[in-house]
Scaffold this motif. Sequence first.
Motif, PDB file in Angstrom:
ATOM      1  N   ILE A  90       0.862  -1.185   0.000  1.00  0.00           N
ATOM      2  CA  ILE A  90       0.000   0.000   0.000  1.00  0.00           C
ATOM      3  C   ILE A  90       0.893   1.227   0.000  1.00  0.00           C
ATOM      4  O   ILE A  90       1.758   1.383   0.862  1.00  0.00           O
ATOM      5  CB  ILE A  90      -0.974  -0.005   1.197  1.00  0.00           C
ATOM      6  CG1 ILE A  90      -2.066  -1.073   0.967  1.00  0.00           C
ATOM      7  CG2 ILE A  90      -1.601   1.377   1.388  1.00  0.00           C
ATOM      8  CD1 ILE A  90      -3.115  -1.152   2.048  1.00  0.00           C
ATOM      9  N   ILE A  91       0.692   2.079  -0.996  1.00  0.00           N
ATOM     10  CA  ILE A  91       1.483   3.298  -1.152  1.00  0.00           C
ATOM     11  C   ILE A  91       0.846   4.443  -0.382  1.00  0.00           C
ATOM     12  O   ILE A  91       1.532   5.246   0.234  1.00  0.00           O
ATOM     13  CB  ILE A  91       1.615   3.662  -2.646  1.00  0.00           C
ATOM     14  CG1 ILE A  91       2.364   2.550  -3.374  1.00  0.00           C
ATOM     15  CG2 ILE A  91       2.307   5.004  -2.827  1.00  0.00           C
ATOM     16  CD1 ILE A  91       2.276   2.652  -4.880  1.00  0.00           C
ATOM     17  N   ASP A  92      -0.498   4.501  -0.422  1.00  0.00           N
ATOM     18  CA  ASP A  92      -1.188   5.614   0.220  1.00  0.00           C
ATOM     19  C   ASP A  92      -2.630   5.232   0.523  1.00  0.00           C
ATOM     20  O   ASP A  92      -3.249   4.468  -0.227  1.00  0.00           O
ATOM     21  CB  ASP A  92      -1.166   6.826  -0.722  1.00  0.00           C
ATOM     22  CG  ASP A  92      -1.399   8.144  -0.007  1.00  0.00           C
ATOM     23  OD1 ASP A  92      -1.350   8.172   1.244  1.00  0.00           O
ATOM     24  OD2 ASP A  92      -1.628   9.157  -0.693  1.00  0.00           O
ATOM     25  N   GLU A  93      -3.140   5.745   1.616  1.00  0.00           N
ATOM     26  CA  GLU A  93      -4.556   5.622   1.981  1.00  0.00           C
ATOM     27  C   GLU A  93      -5.047   7.032   2.242  1.00  0.00           C
ATOM     28  O   GLU A  93      -4.491   7.723   3.085  1.00  0.00           O
ATOM     29  CB  GLU A  93      -4.732   4.745   3.226  1.00  0.00           C
ATOM     30  CG  GLU A  93      -4.323   3.302   3.007  1.00  0.00           C
ATOM     31  CD  GLU A  93      -4.319   2.489   4.289  1.00  0.00           C
ATOM     32  OE1 GLU A  93      -5.176   1.606   4.421  1.00  0.00           O
ATOM     33  OE2 GLU A  93      -3.456   2.751   5.144  1.00  0.00           O
ATOM     34  N   THR A  94      -6.060   7.458   1.483  1.00  0.00           N
ATOM     35  CA  THR A  94      -6.515   8.843   1.574  1.00  0.00           C
ATOM     36  C   THR A  94      -8.033   8.899   1.628  1.00  0.00           C
ATOM     37  O   THR A  94      -8.720   7.892   1.483  1.00  0.00           O
ATOM     38  CB  THR A  94      -6.025   9.666   0.360  1.00  0.00           C
ATOM     39  OG1 THR A  94      -6.502   9.047  -0.837  1.00  0.00           O
ATOM     40  CG2 THR A  94      -4.511   9.772   0.319  1.00  0.00           C
ATOM     41  N   GLY A  95      -8.514  10.125   1.797  1.00  0.00           N
ATOM     42  CA  GLY A  95      -9.957  10.343   1.828  1.00  0.00           C
ATOM     43  C   GLY A  95     -10.488  10.231   3.243  1.00  0.00           C
ATOM     44  O   GLY A  95      -9.779   9.903   4.187  1.00  0.00           O
TER      45      GLY A  95
END
Length: 190
Positions: A90-95
């Motif tokens: 996982i590179i990024d988790e957003t929102g």
Amino acid sequence: MIYPIIPYGDPVLRKVAKDIEPSSIDLITLADDMFETMYAASGVGLAAPQIGKDIRLFVVDGRPMNEGEEEEDIDTSLIDFKKVFVNPTIIDETGEEWGFEEGCLSIPGIRGEVWRPEYVKIHYYTEHWEEKEEVFEGLAARIIQHEYDHIEGILFTDHLNVVKKRLIKNKLTDITRGKVSVDYKMKFPR
């Protein structure tokens, strides 16, 4: 081939899984077997540790979550959402984080609200060793985050609040002792 599901309490579910070396296993056959196992248990995701293999592999098929839904209630993130993730990162988790009641084939009979970010950006390989980097949203992102947790040795119950954890403690103990009724194969320690 349908594998038995490994239950809560087995140490393999708490290990950080190892990367898979190309040509070290027959990924296509294993992925097919994992899909067959997942479907037999009516799941939408299955990680290798859940069948006793401490490798970084999981399969997902969220399409059944849309079955029977009215047109306006269909989650578009789940359309054609059948994938194999090999050595994912996982590179990024957003929102915005949103709550949803999750369950797990390794923890039958227990569900709980888990809060996760709306989007996930992930790097992975397919079962054919094709390199991918994609962004997923909604329920697709949630399924990926849940299965990714498995290869990191994390279970959805780890995300529950303290009160809920206390309420399910005895049920978790029962699962570790094999005191659970499911309509799919499980492998309990002797």
